[in-house]
Design a protein around this motif. Structure first.
Motif, PDB file in Angstrom:
ATOM      1  N   LYS A 116       0.112  13.477  -6.064  1.00 61.10           N
ATOM      2  CA  LYS A 116      -0.052  12.031  -6.123  1.00 61.10           C
ATOM      3  C   LYS A 116      -0.607  11.591  -7.470  1.00 61.10           C
ATOM      4  O   LYS A 116      -0.261  10.515  -7.975  1.00 61.10           O
ATOM      5  N   SER A 152       0.785   3.800  -3.200  1.00 63.75           N
ATOM      6  CA  SER A 152      -0.163   4.845  -2.803  1.00 63.75           C
ATOM      7  C   SER A 152      -0.392   5.901  -3.888  1.00 63.75           C
ATOM      8  O   SER A 152      -1.541   6.349  -4.071  1.00 63.75           O
ATOM      9  N   ILE A 194       0.820  -1.213   0.000  1.00 70.45           N
ATOM     10  CA  ILE A 194       0.000   0.000   0.000  1.00 70.45           C
ATOM     11  C   ILE A 194       0.856   1.266   0.000  1.00 70.45           C
ATOM     12  O   ILE A 194       0.597   2.186  -0.797  1.00 70.45           O
TER      13      ILE A 194
END
Length: 300
Positions: free
Chosen positions: A289, A218, A214
């Motif tokens: 992100k 991410s 994870i």
């Protein structure tokens, strides 16, 4: 040394130009400036309609409907006041809350289902995993309108018409193939040596997921979640047919501003800007992100 290189690179019959670092630096600088100008032009072309819509929303209905448009007309927030003040007769908050709950709920379910599927297809590939990926891809080849009538009849027989739960199921089924494809490509970039080292240290599957997979994936998970959220928020076809008075979404509410009588251009632009704000806010909050996730694996 530079003259020899210039003579080697020159073609027969072509004048030999001296090779100097300064000329190469100037040439690279001109290329960079030219690419920057092209990038700005392309950006303005894409951003131009949004800027025009914002400017139109700040004009009165009379000034917005003029032909040619009056760019220097007085600015006003009356259209936004009418939208949030429900001057049109319907409050915008129920459809906005419906869209938000449907988008968040379907995105959460998509992530819960796509992460284990991507793990099985990338890190621990099953047999004939490429056939599985092709099956996911074929679900997006069917036109949405072709499945509208069967879905409507099934939802009507089950008593699910005009419910938030039905739209969450619809949006989940629409976004799940895309999410599996994206997550599989992100998980494939995780080095297997890191996972094997964690397993050697005694980490189980759940601990490896929480501590290794994870965090490394991410950016890809956030990028996938944002794209699924945007697709769910902007969907109109199924929402306009499967919802009516209780669970209608923000895009369906936006279509109600288009009328056959009177002026509505400024009001529609103001409603479009207001309805787009949650998506813009989510994209701005996760822009780093998103860029990192979409570019993951692009450079080896």
């Amino acid at each position: 040394m530079s003259e020899t290189r210039a003579m080697v690179l020159a073609k027969p019959g072509q004048a030999v130009l001296p090779y100097t670092p300064t000329s190469m630096t100037r040439r690279a600088r001109r290329r960079t400036v030219g690419l920057g100008i092209v990038a700005w032009i392309i950006g303005l072309i894409f951003f131009g309609p949004i800027l025009w819509m914002l400017l139109t929303s700040l004009h009165s209905e009379t000034n917005a409907a003029t032909n040619p448009p009056n760019l220097f007309a007085p600015l006003t927030l009356q259209s936004y006041a009418n939208f949030f003040g429900a001057a049109s007769g319907a409050s915008p908050w129920p459809p906005l809350i419906n869209s938000l709950s449907m988008s968040i709920g379907s995105t959460a379910i998509v992530l819960i289902l796509s992460i284990p599927a991507a793990y099985a297809l990338a890190i621990r590939p099953v047999r004939k995993w490429s056939d599985v990926m092709f099956f996911f891809l074929t679900t997006k080849m069917l036109p949405m309108v072709a499945g509208l009538l069967p879905v409507y009849l099934i939802a009507k027989s089950l008593g699910l018409l005009d419910t938030v739960g039905l739209m969450v199921i619809i949006y989940t089924s629409m976004n799940l193939p895309i999410a599996v494809w994206m997550m599989r490509s992100f998980f494939a970039e995780i080095p297997l040596e890191v996972i094997e080292a964690a397993q050697v240290d005694g980490a189980g599957l759940l601990l490896t997921f929480r501590r290794i997979i994870i965090p490394l994936a991410s950016p890809g998970i956030i990028a996938t979640a944002l794209i699924c959220f945007i697709f769910s928020w902007n969907e109109l076809l199924f929402a306009s047919v499967l919802t009516s008075t209780t669970s209608y979404t923000a895009p369906v509410f936006l279509t109600s501003f288009v009328t056959s009588e009177g002026l509505f251009l400024s009001k529609v632009c103001a409603a479009s800007i207001a309805i787009s704000l949650p998506v813009l806010a989510a994209g701005f909050a996760a822009q780093d992100k998103l860029v990192q996730g979409l570019s993951l694996g692009a450079i080896k």
